[in-house]
Design an enzyme around this catalytic site. Structure first.
Site, PDB file in Angstrom:
ATOM      1  N   SER A 159       0.800  -1.366  -0.016  1.00 41.56           N
ATOM      2  CA  SER A 159      -0.241   0.082  -0.122  1.00 41.56           C
ATOM      3  C   SER A 159       0.760   1.450  -0.037  1.00 41.56           C
ATOM      4  CB  SER A 159      -0.995   0.109   1.334  1.00 41.56           C
ATOM      5  OG  SER A 159      -1.622   1.401   1.043  1.00 41.56           O
ATOM      6  N   LYS A 189     -13.155  -4.823   3.567  1.00 44.50           N
ATOM      7  CA  LYS A 189     -14.382  -3.480   3.498  1.00 44.50           C
ATOM      8  C   LYS A 189     -15.664  -3.963   3.864  1.00 44.50           C
ATOM      9  CE  LYS A 189     -11.391  -2.018  -0.547  1.00 44.50           C
ATOM     10  NZ  LYS A 189     -11.360  -0.561  -0.569  1.00 44.50           N
ATOM     11  N   ASN A 240     -14.668   1.958   3.125  1.00 48.04           N
ATOM     12  CA  ASN A 240     -13.172   2.046   2.889  1.00 48.04           C
ATOM     13  C   ASN A 240     -12.617   3.148   3.626  1.00 48.04           C
ATOM     14  OD1 ASN A 240     -14.113   4.544   1.153  1.00 48.04           O
ATOM     15  ND2 ASN A 240     -12.129   4.219   0.061  1.00 48.04           N
TER      16      ASN A 240
END
Length: 262
Positions: A14, A65, A86
């Site tokens: 990420s 999520k 999110n």
């Protein structure tokens, strides 16, 4: 100092901390954004920290999520519609879940001047961000959305939320204008999607939700076949921009330096 996090599993790929910390510095906000790999049973404790103001905001990525929803006090209308969260924050002593993926995907397509109006879309995968992509495609006027997932049951679950979705078996092909890889196949260099795309013709858009690496094997294949390719980087940047606005009430700038460095 305020504290923000992105949670997921895996999470090392990420780029959210890099992006958010850049914007925090640029806007002189005394805060830090980090990433944390979790297991499913860690979710209640991390959300409890939001309630206790130990963490001021959380971004949620694969595979949490949907699973965070049952631990939240309230959802935004959009998060409720797609059953996917999110962005998490605290307001009026309640822990809220929001969704910026829908708008992120829409703005990402607008950024490359691609219109899905009256087009046929083929989605590979049924997890994470897929509900948000389906709703965005519908809002943008896609005429037909077909989906294929390795576990067909997950695809059928999505059809319960989006009845207009057409489901086909994994490995089968269908006529499309745009194909979206929303599976995790592509995070590893050796990952390949077993789908015969040699006879699909040209002028298609191959879109991969993965943005790191910037060219997955799926995108390299699309390019090799003479098609337009796009990764999920702009979607990622736009969803982050909207999350930043929710938390800090500032819409951060997206400029060339960001696009080059990210």
């Amino acid at each position: 100092m305020k504290k923000y996090l992105v949670i997921g599993n895996p999470i090392k790929h990420s780029l959210s901390p890099k992006l958010h910390n850049y914007w925090l510095k640029e806007n002189n906000i005394d805060a830090l954004y980090d990433k944390k790999e979790l297991k499913e049973n860690d979710i209640p404790e991390i959300l409890e920290q939001v309630k206790r103001d130990k963490i001021n905001g959380i971004n949620v990525t694969v595979p949490f999520k949907k699973s965070v929803i049952s631990f939240l006090d309230q959802l935004s209308p959009l998060a409720k519609e797609v059953e996917s969260v999110n962005t998490i924050f605290k307001k009026d002593n309640k822990v809220f879940g929001d969704n910026t993926d829908v708008v992120g995907f829409e703005k990402g397509l607008k950024h490359i001047n691609y219109s899905v109006k009256n087009k046929k879309i083929f989605i590979l995968g049924a997890g994470g961000v897929v509900p948000s992509i389906i709703l965005a495609l519908k809002r943008l006027g896609a005429v037909k959305i077909t989906l294929s997932n390795r576990t067909k049951e997950k695809a059928e679950d999505l059809k319960k939320i989006f009845p207009y979705l057409e489901i086909i078996n994994w490995g089968e092909n269908v006529d499309f204008d745009m194909i979206i890889n929303a599976t995790s196949l592509g995070l590893q260099k050796e990952d390949r999607i077993e789908l015969n795309l040699s006879k699909i013709g040209k002028n298609k858009l191959f879109y991969d939700v993965i943005y790191n690496p910037s060219k997955t094997n799926f995108l390299l294949k699309g390019e090799e076949l003479g098609n337009q390719i796009e990764n999920g980087k702009m979607m990622f940047i736009y969803q982050a921009q909207m999350a930043f606005k929710i938390w800090h009430n500032i819409l951060p700038k997206i400029h060339n330096k960001l696009l080059e460095n990210d």
